[in-house]
Design an enzyme around this catalytic site. Structure first.
Site, PDB file in Angstrom:
ATOM      1  N   ARG A  61       0.812  -1.208   0.000  1.00 31.33           N
ATOM      2  CA  ARG A  61       0.000   0.000   0.000  1.00 31.33           C
ATOM      3  C   ARG A  61       0.847   1.260   0.000  1.00 31.33           C
ATOM      4  O   ARG A  61       0.522   2.219  -0.693  1.00 31.33           O
ATOM      5  CB  ARG A  61      -1.020  -0.035   1.134  1.00 31.33           C
ATOM      6  N   THR A  62       1.919   1.299   0.743  1.00 26.52           N
ATOM      7  CA  THR A  62       2.677   2.544   0.838  1.00 26.52           C
ATOM      8  C   THR A  62       3.364   2.870  -0.486  1.00 26.52           C
ATOM      9  O   THR A  62       3.342   4.000  -0.958  1.00 26.52           O
ATOM     10  CB  THR A  62       3.708   2.458   1.983  1.00 26.52           C
ATOM     11  N   LYS A  89      22.699  -8.778  -4.778  1.00 25.76           N
ATOM     12  CA  LYS A  89      24.104  -9.170  -4.896  1.00 25.76           C
ATOM     13  C   LYS A  89      24.936  -8.665  -3.743  1.00 25.76           C
ATOM     14  O   LYS A  89      26.134  -8.912  -3.678  1.00 25.76           O
ATOM     15  CB  LYS A  89      24.684  -8.646  -6.214  1.00 25.76           C
ATOM     16  N   ARG A 111      11.896   3.105   1.954  1.00 25.52           N
ATOM     17  CA  ARG A 111      11.496   2.224   3.054  1.00 25.52           C
ATOM     18  C   ARG A 111      12.620   1.237   3.307  1.00 25.52           C
ATOM     19  O   ARG A 111      13.265   0.746   2.374  1.00 25.52           O
ATOM     20  CB  ARG A 111      10.224   1.458   2.717  1.00 25.52           C
ATOM     21  N   HIS A 139       7.282   6.450  10.677  1.00 23.40           N
ATOM     22  CA  HIS A 139       6.520   6.346   9.437  1.00 23.40           C
ATOM     23  C   HIS A 139       5.713   7.641   9.349  1.00 23.40           C
ATOM     24  O   HIS A 139       4.495   7.653   9.552  1.00 23.40           O
ATOM     25  CB  HIS A 139       5.605   5.118   9.480  1.00 23.40           C
TER      26      HIS A 139
END
Lengths: 316, 425
Positions: A61-62, A89, A111, A139
């Site tokens: 959602r974000t 990697k 994020r 947040h």
């Protein structure tokens, strides 16, 4: 466009890393700008801007919300997720960021599962960084959209009794909301088992009420915010079982009778019905959970515009 | 080869000497010392206005060789040591391979003889691979020259293993240096557990993860009669455990780092991993207790826990970055800062850096007297300078003190009669 002085050209938000980086004026500006966007179709103010969505942690959602917000304002988005090759990697965070920064990026929305990672990045790049959730830290756009949603329904925040119930210890949403809602004058109550609500929580804002009894948290509450139990962040047992958690802390229709009849129910998602929240509560008329998602786009539009445009073009 | 340290303020905690005078060094020994005993001549270093003390001794250093030469080597680490006024360092065994056998101990000491500016003493591992499961070859390492034992970086979690190690080590009179940390209590932690860790959203390392371990270990030291040395003590509660044990006559000594005496958890800014170490920077109240305990002798000595890491390792997400900071070139100025602030006397500060560490690890240095090894540090207590990590001698630059203004700095460092370091302004 030419600027007469560099001070005028500075954006309102050089970065958005944590709620406490914002002063009251910036908070009010963002909330007002989001309200503007709700009332009228926004201008394509970010045409020609390229926004990097750098997601080191799974998110539906974000990430989508930021993407929709950016595009509504005419910006281009580049999305990088944890499964991208260089990250897989083993390339370091800063090396990845330096590489992507070289591709004419105007802002980074980020994020990460480790607290503080966006702060590290912001210290090493010359473009705005917007924290889209970092570990157990912050947040900020979630808290802003929650405040926006509460105001839509209650016309104010000051004086409201707001209960935040659930896995507070591991919640960045809770930390951001505690700081923001307290600052805006709400009476904030925190409720969780003792293992998920250490006494140090009281230091996050003045006047917080900490309780391990759900009925006490819900008593005459105007807003009930429910948080998911974050099993993925738990290293050892914080409570005996999910069943016991449900017995004591699940917000059910029955328990909700302690709150005000017009109380609204919020949840930042993802929501596990039947655990932290009763299915009947999630779908009740009091629930504003879907509205939170809609408002998320508006707040993120306000944040991106304020981060990317000089303050005076960022009309409120 | 003679060397004369002329007209300095001679401070020698072992004898209590504090007077202006000269030190005459012949070959590798101090021949004589006292007021006005030497006429100026070749080999004379004017020490007017400076303090002349026994060479500083650091019981807790990570030289990283063998195995992690990209972080530090014996050569670079000891260059940093002498630039910081240290004439002797004890090398912790958490290298690759771990120094848990006589061959590795002998190799380390041989490399040091070839490359080191300072004296290097070896600390052998307590258990094989420092895994905490089986005793390392303690007697053989002792024979090869190891002066103490430690699994530093890791605790010996198994109490029975630690008890046996103590019993065995006591035959050789080797201190057992414990990194005191209950790994169950500290699991996943990245900084001190408290209000700051909660706000920053970082997993905590409680003070009790250290103090409960020390409480256990002093009881085992009491049972076995062994010498327990507590590494890098950090929590206020731990101090109480050590104080009670000492009162009861248990053979326990403790060290504290300059950074735990100077910084607190509130100082962690912007998730900078140069503030990340284990044990972590504790609370304001903990720091106050450490300062008092150093002054009253509950904490015996200052040791750096010099822990070099490459820049790319530290410039990472906070929980991913390795623990530890460098400390050899900042230990003396940070300690002098505590003296200046009135927390400890100058004599006590020097004692905690010289004669006490020497006696804890049974080392020959640490005192200024005729016939003693000529390990001498001369520092200017009034010299103002600013720390630029790029100018440091260590291979690594992971320090939280970049840009700090200090007063006091080593000017001459003499090891075994040789002038191995001289400050150039």
């Amino acid at each position: 466009m030419s600027e007469s002085s560099s001070a005028v050209a500075r954006p309102l938000l050089p970065n958005l890393l944590a709620i406490n980086d914002l002063d009251l004026k910036q908070i009010q500006h963002l909330l007002a700008l989001a309200a503007d966007f709700q009332q009228q179709t926004p201008a394509k103010s970010l045409v020609g801007k390229r926004i990097l969505l750098l997601f080191y942690e799974a998110s539906t959602r974000t990430r989508t919300s930021f993407e929709v917000a950016a595009r509504r304002l005419g910006a281009e988005t580049v999305s990088i997720t944890a499964s991208s090759t260089s990250i897989e990697k083993g390339e370091s965070l800063l090396d990845t960021v330096y590489t992507l920064r070289a591709m004419a990026i105007d802002a980074i929305v980020m994020r990460h599962s480790v607290s503080g990672s966006p702060v590290l990045v912001a210290d090493h790049v010359d473009v705005p960084v917007v924290n889209a959730g970092d570990g157990m830290h912050q947040h900020p756009t979630q808290a802003l959209l929650d405040a926006f949603t509460i105001i839509r329904h209650k016309q104010r925040i000051a004086g409201l009794k707001i209960a935040i119930v659930g896995d507070l210890l591991h919640s960045r949403v809770a930390r951001s909301n505690i700081e923001l809602l307290s600052r805006l004058g709400a009476e904030v109550r925190l409720c969780a088992p003792r293992t998920l609500l250490p006494p140090a929580f009281a230091s996050l804002a003045p006047g917080l009420i900490l309780t391990h009894r759900l009925e006490e948290a819900l008593d005459a509450a105007d807003v009930v915010m429910v948080l998911r139990i974050q099993m993925e962040r738990m290293r050892e047992s914080f409570f005996p079982s999910e069943a016991e958690y449900v017995h004591h802390y699940s917000v059910t229709a029955d328990r909700l009778r302690a709150a005000r009849p017009d109380a609204i129910i919020m949840h930042p998602g993802p929501m596990i019905r039947g655990v932290e929240i009763g299915a009947d509560v999630a779908d009740s008329p009091q629930s504003v959970i879907r509205e939170q998602v809609e408002n998320g786009v508006l707040i993120r539009m306000a944040v991106l515009q304020s981060a990317l445009l000089p303050a005076r073009f960022s009309k409120a | 080869m003679n060397l004369i340290l002329k007209n300095g303020r001679i401070l020698d905690p072992a004898s209590g000497r504090d007077e202006i005078g000269d030190i005459v060094i012949q070959e590798d020994r101090i021949r004589d010392l006292g007021p006005g005993i030497a006429a100026p001549g070749p080999g004379t270093l004017d020490c007017t206005g400076m303090i002349v003390c026994p060479g500083l001794i650091d019981l807790h250093v990570h030289l990283r060789e063998p195995g992690f030469e990209y972080k530090e080597t014996i050569e670079t680490g000891t260059r940093a040591a002498v630039a910081g006024g240290f004439t002797a360092v004890c090398a912790m065994p958490n290298t690759n391979p771990v120094n848990d056998n006589a061959g590795t101990t002998a190799y380390l000491l041989q490399r040091a003889r070839e490359l080191s500016s300072a004296r290097v003493y070896a600390v052998g591992a307590i258990t094989v691979g420092s895994r905490g499961e089986a005793l390392a070859s303690i007697g053989d390492m002792h024979r090869a020259g190891a002066v103490a034992l430690s699994d530093d970086g890791r605790p010996v979690m198994n109490a029975q293993i630690l008890r046996r190690a103590m019993e065995y080590a006591s035959m050789f009179n080797m201190p057992v240096i414990q990194h005191s940390e209950d790994l169950n209590l500290s699991a996943g932690g990245a900084m001190h557990e408290g209000e700051v860790s909660l706000r920053l959203g970082l997993p905590g390392i409680s003070g009790q993860s250290e103090s409960t371990m020390i409480a256990r270990d002093v009881l085992l030291a009491g049972q076995t009669g062994a010498h327990l040395h507590v590494a890098h003590i950090s929590s206020g509660e731990s101090i109480e455990a050590v104080r009670q044990a000492k009162k009861r006559g248990i053979r326990v000594t403790a060290e504290v780092t300059p950074h735990h005496l100077t910084l607190i958890d509130e100082d962690i800014k912007n998730y900078d991993a140069n503030f990340k170490m284990n044990p972590p920077l504790r609370s304001r109240a903990d720091r106050q207790i450490l300062l008092e305990a150093l002054a009253d002798g509950t904490i015996d000595i200052i040791a750096t826990d010099h822990a070099p890491h490459a820049a790319h390792e530290k410039q990472q997400e906070f929980t991913r970055a390795p623990m530890g900071i460098i400390g050899l070139e900042t230990a003396l100025p940070l300690t002098l800062r505590l003296v200046e602030q009135g927390h400890i006397s100058l004599m006590r500060a020097i004692e905690a850096l010289t004669s006490r560490p020497a006696s804890i690890a049974n080392l020959p240095g640490g005192k200024l007297q005729a016939g003693a090894p000529a390990d001498v540090t001369v520092f200017d207590p009034n010299l103002s300078w600013t720390l630029d990590p790029a100018q440091g001698r260590s291979k690594s630059r992971n320090t939280p003190f970049a840009g700090w203004n200090f007063k006091g700095r080593a000017v001459y460092t003499v090891v075994g009669g040789r002038l191995v370091y001289q400050l150039h302004n």
